[in-house]
Write a protein that holds these residues in place. Sequence first.
Motif, PDB file in Angstrom:
ATOM      1  N   VAL A 122      39.085  46.120  56.489  1.00  0.00           N
ATOM      2  CA  VAL A 122      37.698  46.578  56.371  1.00  0.00           C
ATOM      3  C   VAL A 122      37.665  48.085  56.161  1.00  0.00           C
ATOM      4  N   LEU A 123      38.538  48.797  56.894  1.00  0.00           N
ATOM      5  CA  LEU A 123      38.619  50.251  56.749  1.00  0.00           C
ATOM      6  C   LEU A 123      38.961  50.628  55.312  1.00  0.00           C
ATOM      7  N   ARG A 124      39.930  49.927  54.748  1.00  0.00           N
ATOM      8  CA  ARG A 124      40.392  50.277  53.399  1.00  0.00           C
ATOM      9  C   ARG A 124      39.325  50.027  52.349  1.00  0.00           C
ATOM     10  N   ARG A 125      38.365  49.164  52.688  1.00  0.00           N
ATOM     11  CA  ARG A 125      37.245  48.973  51.771  1.00  0.00           C
ATOM     12  C   ARG A 125      36.409  50.236  51.692  1.00  0.00           C
ATOM     13  N   ARG A 126      36.345  50.949  52.798  1.00  0.00           N
ATOM     14  CA  ARG A 126      35.497  52.146  52.839  1.00  0.00           C
ATOM     15  C   ARG A 126      36.275  53.385  52.420  1.00  0.00           C
ATOM     16  N   VAL A 127      37.586  53.259  52.408  1.00  0.00           N
ATOM     17  CA  VAL A 127      38.430  54.394  52.039  1.00  0.00           C
ATOM     18  C   VAL A 127      39.284  53.996  50.832  1.00  0.00           C
ATOM     19  N   GLY A 128      38.838  54.377  49.654  1.00  0.00           N
ATOM     20  CA  GLY A 128      39.567  53.997  48.442  1.00  0.00           C
ATOM     21  C   GLY A 128      40.771  54.890  48.236  1.00  0.00           C
ATOM     22  N   MET A 129      41.741  54.392  47.423  1.00  0.00           N
ATOM     23  CA  MET A 129      42.937  55.207  47.212  1.00  0.00           C
ATOM     24  C   MET A 129      43.422  55.074  45.776  1.00  0.00           C
ATOM     25  N   VAL A 130      43.811  56.217  45.211  1.00  0.00           N
ATOM     26  CA  VAL A 130      44.438  56.215  43.889  1.00  0.00           C
ATOM     27  C   VAL A 130      45.833  56.779  44.073  1.00  0.00           C
ATOM     28  N   PHE A 131      46.831  56.051  43.552  1.00  0.00           N
ATOM     29  CA  PHE A 131      48.213  56.423  43.824  1.00  0.00           C
ATOM     30  C   PHE A 131      48.766  57.369  42.766  1.00  0.00           C
ATOM     31  N   GLN A 132      49.924  57.917  43.107  1.00  0.00           N
ATOM     32  CA  GLN A 132      50.562  58.874  42.197  1.00  0.00           C
ATOM     33  C   GLN A 132      50.891  58.220  40.861  1.00  0.00           C
ATOM     34  N   LYS A 133      51.549  57.049  40.950  1.00  0.00           N
ATOM     35  CA  LYS A 133      51.872  56.332  39.716  1.00  0.00           C
ATOM     36  C   LYS A 133      50.794  55.300  39.474  1.00  0.00           C
ATOM     37  N   PRO A 134      50.211  55.284  38.271  1.00  0.00           N
ATOM     38  CA  PRO A 134      49.187  54.268  38.005  1.00  0.00           C
ATOM     39  C   PRO A 134      49.768  52.885  38.303  1.00  0.00           C
ATOM     40  N   ASN A 135      49.037  52.069  39.058  1.00  0.00           N
ATOM     41  CA  ASN A 135      49.569  50.756  39.404  1.00  0.00           C
ATOM     42  C   ASN A 135      48.575  49.636  39.131  1.00  0.00           C
ATOM     43  N   PRO A 136      48.121  49.516  37.875  1.00  0.00           N
ATOM     44  CA  PRO A 136      47.231  48.384  37.603  1.00  0.00           C
ATOM     45  C   PRO A 136      47.969  47.075  37.840  1.00  0.00           C
ATOM     46  N   PHE A 137      47.227  46.046  38.259  1.00  0.00           N
ATOM     47  CA  PHE A 137      47.834  44.731  38.437  1.00  0.00           C
ATOM     48  C   PHE A 137      48.136  44.136  37.067  1.00  0.00           C
ATOM     49  N   PRO A 138      49.116  43.246  37.007  1.00  0.00           N
ATOM     50  CA  PRO A 138      49.390  42.582  35.720  1.00  0.00           C
ATOM     51  C   PRO A 138      48.334  41.530  35.411  1.00  0.00           C
ATOM     52  N   LYS A 139      47.099  41.963  35.343  1.00  0.00           N
ATOM     53  CA  LYS A 139      45.982  41.068  35.019  1.00  0.00           C
ATOM     54  C   LYS A 139      45.161  41.756  33.941  1.00  0.00           C
ATOM     55  N   SER A 140      44.066  41.130  33.552  1.00  0.00           N
ATOM     56  CA  SER A 140      43.236  41.748  32.521  1.00  0.00           C
ATOM     57  C   SER A 140      42.519  42.965  33.099  1.00  0.00           C
ATOM     58  N   ILE A 141      42.033  43.814  32.211  1.00  0.00           N
ATOM     59  CA  ILE A 141      41.299  45.002  32.646  1.00  0.00           C
ATOM     60  C   ILE A 141      40.130  44.593  33.529  1.00  0.00           C
ATOM     61  N   TYR A 142      39.407  43.573  33.054  1.00  0.00           N
ATOM     62  CA  TYR A 142      38.245  43.091  33.803  1.00  0.00           C
ATOM     63  C   TYR A 142      38.650  42.650  35.203  1.00  0.00           C
ATOM     64  N   ASP A 143      39.706  41.829  35.270  1.00  0.00           N
ATOM     65  CA  ASP A 143      40.130  41.296  36.575  1.00  0.00           C
ATOM     66  C   ASP A 143      40.615  42.397  37.499  1.00  0.00           C
ATOM     67  N   ASN A 144      41.192  43.444  36.928  1.00  0.00           N
ATOM     68  CA  ASN A 144      41.625  44.570  37.740  1.00  0.00           C
ATOM     69  C   ASN A 144      40.440  45.211  38.451  1.00  0.00           C
ATOM     70  N   VAL A 145      39.388  45.491  37.665  1.00  0.00           N
ATOM     71  CA  VAL A 145      38.237  46.162  38.261  1.00  0.00           C
ATOM     72  C   VAL A 145      37.501  45.211  39.195  1.00  0.00           C
ATOM     73  N   ALA A 146      37.460  43.925  38.813  1.00  0.00           N
ATOM     74  CA  ALA A 146      36.706  42.966  39.623  1.00  0.00           C
ATOM     75  C   ALA A 146      37.468  42.552  40.870  1.00  0.00           C
ATOM     76  N   TYR A 147      38.717  42.978  40.975  1.00  0.00           N
ATOM     77  CA  TYR A 147      39.560  42.496  42.081  1.00  0.00           C
ATOM     78  C   TYR A 147      38.927  42.774  43.451  1.00  0.00           C
ATOM     79  N   GLY A 148      38.521  44.018  43.658  1.00  0.00           N
ATOM     80  CA  GLY A 148      37.957  44.396  44.948  1.00  0.00           C
ATOM     81  C   GLY A 148      36.669  43.656  45.254  1.00  0.00           C
ATOM     82  N   PRO A 149      35.670  43.731  44.356  1.00  0.00           N
ATOM     83  CA  PRO A 149      34.412  43.013  44.611  1.00  0.00           C
ATOM     84  C   PRO A 149      34.630  41.522  44.865  1.00  0.00           C
ATOM     85  N   ARG A 150      35.514  40.911  44.111  1.00  0.00           N
ATOM     86  CA  ARG A 150      35.772  39.476  44.302  1.00  0.00           C
ATOM     87  C   ARG A 150      36.340  39.208  45.690  1.00  0.00           C
TER      88      ARG A 150
END
Lengths: 446, 258
Positions: free
Chosen positions: B89-117
């Motif tokens: 729950v805490l991590r939902r309120r505290v977002g994080m962007v890492f040093q190395k870009p780490n998109p999931f091996p999914k579609s762009i849409y699914d990447n962004v929708a991952y959290g809300p889903r």
Amino acid sequence: MRLKLRKLMDHALTAGGYLAIGGMALFLLWVLVPVFTKGFGAYVFRGTVEHRRMMLGEFNRGDLARLRAELAEVWRAREPVYRAVAAFERELDAMPAARRKALRSAFREVREGVAVLLGPEPGVPLPALTRRLYGQTRWEQAREKAADILFEETWEYSDAGSRRVLVPRAEQFEGTALAPVFDSVERDLAAMMRPRLTVYPRFLTDRSIDAHFFGGIGPEVLGTLYLSLGAMLVAVPLGIVAAVYFQEYAKEGPSVAFLRSCVNTLAGVPSVVFGLFGLAFFINTLRVSPGKSVLAGALTLALLVLPTVIRASEEAIAAVPRAFKEGAMALGAGRFRTVATVILPAALPGILTGIVISMGRAAGETAPIIFTAAVSVGQMVKPSEVLSQPTPALSWNLYNLCTEHEAVEELRHVQFGMAATLVLIVLALNLAAILLRARVARRLKG
Amino acid sequence: MNEEAKREGVHLEARGFSVFYGAHEAVCKVDVSVPCGLVTAIIGPSGCGKSTFLRAINRMNDLIPGCRAAGELLFDGQNVYGPEVDAAVLRRRVGMVFQKPNPFPKSIYDNVAYGPRLHDRCKRGELDAIVEESLVNAALWDEVKDRLHMNALGLSGGQAQRLCLARALAVKPEILLMDEPTSALDPKATARIEELIVQLRGRYTIAIVTHNMQQAARVSDRTAFFYEGNLVEFDATETLFTRPREKQTEDYITGRFG
Ligand SMILES: Nc1ncnc2c1ncn2[C@@H]1O[C@H](COP(=O)(O)OP(=O)(O)OP(=O)(O)O)[C@@H](O)[C@H]1O
Ligand SMILES: [Mg+2]
């Protein structure tokens, strides 16, 4: 000097590697080429008119009118043989006792040989065994049986050893009413049997008739599929759950170390021990079925391949970049969600490879199913019967057919057909693994 | 502390906060107040505990065996390491962007929708709206709007990093943590991310770790200088870069070490 030595070592290593791999490839070829060429003979061969008669009689396949016409031709060619046999039988009764005694056993061999080669004479009562209802269905075997009629096999013994000698029977029966048999068989064998190139793809799926004398290996293929798929149905979920536990949940400690060594030990247990265990545990203790069954065999095989599935899945999961996991966790995903939505999908190619390779292993294993699932002769098992019925399977029946069948020599084509089919099924599974892996990996890479 | 910080209020406060890897104290008794809605930069030489501190805020260090925290870290007045806090729950309120870009091996849409889903059952339409909004905020929308269902691993490094930013924004966090978000990017992509940080300022509280002093000077309101696990100096960025109080800070920002 040191450099020279190092180079020499390098070359020696390279040469050793090539030698090992080359030797392995040669050995594989040496085994596989005959298996495939002979196994091919079960599917494509020169089939005689008896094959077509059998197909129509047993499988109701073929053109009745054409077969009738063909049989009319065939009987015209065979008639002199039958006539000569009948005539000689009368002649034999009229012979002086001494001569009758000398010829009788040889005549019986000829008469038996004719029955085996051509099948029962039209009009006589039909024999009880299906295998005696038809003559030789394959041309190469027809020629062998013809040789048995034409020649008597004797052995000549001397100090140097023994030697097989073929004595033409025609000499023995010279001047009797049986003499035309030898002329006809030698001259008109093709007209009597009418060999024709036959493609029989349904060897793969047809039921076997009279313990594999005719028909195909359908029940065995089906049994092998049931067993290996069933084993996967059990081993895959269990294996993946265990791998996820080891990789994502377990805290390193004595209990996890113990569990791990259990898995590794399981991987080293001889397969026949799994068979005995399956019998003792699944059938005698748990009583999953009244006796041998597909279910018990699949469970035993599942246990056998479980360590492989666990290891492959563990490796695949461990290879998923930490960054994916951290990314998911940082978005507020719990451990379970992270595993289900990010880690397992990314590990899928590796897991799939492990699964398909295990499936090949399960398809080929013999020892674990001897005690738990396999029967030597059996019909196709219906999907509704897998919980209680035993089944034939390629691996076990191949062994059985090569060692314990009453006519081992005559069923070489079936044995090789089974071997080639089994090897092909395993190779196809491995190929599927490679393709699937490539496909999933491509989808992941975008 | 100047007037502005007092007015904005404190969003995150560390009091005698330490982080240990086993027996090694990587962050030592740090006291710091991150003001709400501003950009706070964290600078310092390699190995001084910047990442450790940042990852302590959203409890990413929980994943590292043997890592533990001591002291207080208050987020909106609540202790992050309190027994009743659910890290997810805490991590939902505290977002994080890492040093190395780490998109999931999914579609762009699914990447962004991952959290809300993950968090709410939203309808397709709502989800589409969230995805678009997040991508717009991350200044990526125009580049990817025609290929939302393409695999995210096909994006360039800079695009991938903006996607990760969009992914973090989609959960509507209150704080955004960035650990050297531009160190893997070329100057042009870096400039875009910096631009974005400036745009997001005010809407989110941002903490950014950077090795690039110019970057810290360009984007941040406050700067914290760490040295060997200790917080040496924490002040308004302008003050820290022009009139540092500590000798160590001066040496570092003038490039004499680190
Ligand atoms: N997983 C870990 N286990 C043990 N020690 C660690 C771990 N991660 C970091 N450390 C130690 O903690 C200290 C601080 O590390 P940290 O990664 O926070 O440094 P940093 O300031 O982010 O450095 P950089 O600028 O190179 O990223 C270092 O001494 C490092 O060796
Ligand atoms: Mg770092």
